[in-house]
Scaffold this motif. Structure first.
Motif, PDB file in Angstrom:
ATOM      1  N   CYS A 185      -3.526  -2.763 -18.374  1.00  0.00           N
ATOM      2  CA  CYS A 185      -3.791  -1.325 -17.977  1.00  0.00           C
ATOM      3  C   CYS A 185      -2.665  -0.776 -17.452  1.00  0.00           C
ATOM      4  N   PRO A 186      -1.705  -0.429 -18.041  1.00  0.00           N
ATOM      5  CA  PRO A 186      -0.312  -0.128 -17.751  1.00  0.00           C
ATOM      6  C   PRO A 186      -0.079   1.171 -17.248  1.00  0.00           C
ATOM      7  N   ALA A 187      -1.175   1.623 -16.310  1.00  0.00           N
ATOM      8  CA  ALA A 187      -0.715   2.956 -15.654  1.00  0.00           C
ATOM      9  C   ALA A 187      -1.313   2.922 -14.248  1.00  0.00           C
ATOM     10  N   ILE A 188      -0.407   3.220 -13.179  1.00  0.00           N
ATOM     11  CA  ILE A 188      -0.708   3.143 -11.808  1.00  0.00           C
ATOM     12  C   ILE A 188      -0.091   4.594 -11.269  1.00  0.00           C
ATOM     13  N   VAL A 189      -0.968   4.928 -10.201  1.00  0.00           N
ATOM     14  CA  VAL A 189      -0.362   5.921  -9.303  1.00  0.00           C
ATOM     15  C   VAL A 189      -0.663   5.500  -7.756  1.00  0.00           C
ATOM     16  N   GLY A 190       0.606   5.649  -7.239  1.00  0.00           N
ATOM     17  CA  GLY A 190       0.512   5.196  -5.698  1.00  0.00           C
ATOM     18  C   GLY A 190       0.383   6.455  -4.904  1.00  0.00           C
ATOM     19  N   MET A 191       0.219   6.390  -3.717  1.00  0.00           N
ATOM     20  CA  MET A 191       0.243   7.302  -2.626  1.00  0.00           C
ATOM     21  C   MET A 191       0.216   6.686  -1.254  1.00  0.00           C
ATOM     22  N   GLY A 192       1.166   6.817  -0.568  1.00  0.00           N
ATOM     23  CA  GLY A 192       1.071   6.588   0.968  1.00  0.00           C
ATOM     24  C   GLY A 192       0.073   7.404   1.674  1.00  0.00           C
ATOM     25  N   VAL A 193      -0.857   6.984   2.537  1.00  0.00           N
ATOM     26  CA  VAL A 193      -2.038   7.763   2.877  1.00  0.00           C
ATOM     27  C   VAL A 193      -2.064   7.591   4.816  1.00  0.00           C
ATOM     28  N   GLY A 194      -1.039   7.292   5.105  1.00  0.00           N
ATOM     29  CA  GLY A 194      -0.912   7.235   6.584  1.00  0.00           C
ATOM     30  C   GLY A 194      -2.189   6.790   7.208  1.00  0.00           C
ATOM     31  N   GLY A 195      -2.759   7.711   8.158  1.00  0.00           N
ATOM     32  CA  GLY A 195      -4.071   7.212   8.801  1.00  0.00           C
ATOM     33  C   GLY A 195      -5.482   7.499   8.123  1.00  0.00           C
ATOM     34  N   THR A 196      -5.350   7.733   7.020  1.00  0.00           N
ATOM     35  CA  THR A 196      -6.587   8.262   6.020  1.00  0.00           C
ATOM     36  C   THR A 196      -7.734   7.151   6.149  1.00  0.00           C
ATOM     37  N   PHE A 197      -7.435   5.850   6.013  1.00  0.00           N
ATOM     38  CA  PHE A 197      -8.577   5.007   5.928  1.00  0.00           C
ATOM     39  C   PHE A 197      -9.267   5.048   7.341  1.00  0.00           C
ATOM     40  N   ASP A 198      -8.362   4.933   8.634  1.00  0.00           N
ATOM     41  CA  ASP A 198      -8.744   5.364   9.891  1.00  0.00           C
ATOM     42  C   ASP A 198      -9.986   6.331  10.131  1.00  0.00           C
ATOM     43  N   PHE A 199      -9.351   7.324   9.348  1.00  0.00           N
ATOM     44  CA  PHE A 199     -10.264   8.889   9.439  1.00  0.00           C
ATOM     45  C   PHE A 199     -11.585   8.413   8.744  1.00  0.00           C
ATOM     46  N   VAL A 200     -11.540   7.793   7.391  1.00  0.00           N
ATOM     47  CA  VAL A 200     -12.757   7.627   6.699  1.00  0.00           C
ATOM     48  C   VAL A 200     -13.491   6.738   7.373  1.00  0.00           C
ATOM     49  N   ALA A 201     -13.030   5.622   7.915  1.00  0.00           N
ATOM     50  CA  ALA A 201     -13.846   4.634   8.586  1.00  0.00           C
ATOM     51  C   ALA A 201     -14.386   5.149   9.940  1.00  0.00           C
TER      52      ALA A 201
END
Ligand code: UDP
Length: 249
Positions: A185-201
């Motif tokens: 699966c030779p396609a990947i998009v990466g993004m730095g998300v800072g505190g997003t997991f903390d907001f979602v959780a």
């Protein structure tokens, strides 16, 4: 796509819709792609951090995160269409993932938070696949193990929550390695998300919408997390530099 140069950092004039469309096109095309959500703190950090500046110059998309970037763009004569915050774009990419069945890897934050955020998002967006969720750490000695773990999970999207600039530098170093180890699966998009997991959780609260819309999310975060004061000292310096720059034009 047009962009504006804010104190040497490129900020792209995208919308949520156009950003998601770009990701769809990249994943169809294959290869490694990186998104950064650029706010004034990023821009000021890049003034004295050559590595970070180079990373931001080489990303495929720099979305305008924060009212400060929008204000600066307007003052510099190149207004941007809308604010595209990293936390909100994360949600929009999960929505797109549910339509396309994309696999997402959630890397970073404190123990258990990535797992919790991934589970909550998967419940909200059926069809989105959780390829993996793991705290890990951005320490160099862990890097090879993390890359192997992510490669084995074969995600199309990789969200990294190690805070800026570490998360963005980590992605710039490792996304190309991941794409080349991705034979299935030779396609990947990466993004730095800072505190997003903390907001979602739910471990950090995001400012209410009216505070976000009034342009005061930064103040809300400062009150809740006073430790951010040193980082936010960059804001008045940013405003002064942008005003000077606009006078020079
Ligand atoms: N973090 C981490 N490891 C580190 C440094 C940070 O997992 O070595 C996590 C931290 O727990 C938080 C996120 O990275 O979930 C960064 O949050 P921050 O508030 O710095 O990011 P911002 O939203 O301001 O970019």
């Amino acid at each position: 796509m047009s962009s504006v140069n804010i104190l040497g950092v490129r900020v792209d004039d995208c919308t949520f819709a156009s950003a998601v469309e770009m990701v769809e096109a990249w994943l169809a095309q294959g290869g490694a792609y990186q998104i950064a959500s650029v706010n004034p703190e990023f821009i000021m950090r890049a003034q004295n951090d050559e590595t970070f500046a180079r990373v931001l110059a080489n990303t495929n998309l720099n979305v305008p995160d924060g009212v400060g970037a929008l204000w600066a763009a307007k003052l510099l004569g190149k207004p941007l269409t809308q604010r595209v915050g990293g936390a909100d774009l994360t949600i929009e990419l999960c929505r797109a993932a549910s339509a396309h069945g994309w696999r997402i890897f959630f890397l970073g934050a404190r123990d258990g938070i990535a797992e919790r955020a991934a589970a909550l998002l998967a419940a909200r967006f059926p069809g989105m696949q959780v390829a993996g969720a793991y705290a890990g750490s951005p320490r160099p000695e862990e890097e090879d193990d993390l890359v192997a773990r992510v490669a084995q999970a074969r995600p199309q999207l990789l969200f990294v929550a190690y805070g800026a600039p570490g998360q963005d530098v980590w992605l710039a170093r490792n996304l190309p390695r991941l794409a080349s180890s991705h034979s299935a699966c030779p396609a990947i998009v990466g993004m730095g998300v800072g505190g997003t997991f903390d907001f979602v959780a739910g471990t950090q609260k995001r400012a209410p919408l009216w505070v976000q819309n009034a342009g005061f999310e930064w103040l809300y975060r400062l009150i809740r997390e006073p430790g951010r004061i040193r980082r936010q000292m960059a804001l008045p310096r940013f405003a002064a530099r942008v005003m000077l720059e606009s006078l020079r034009k």
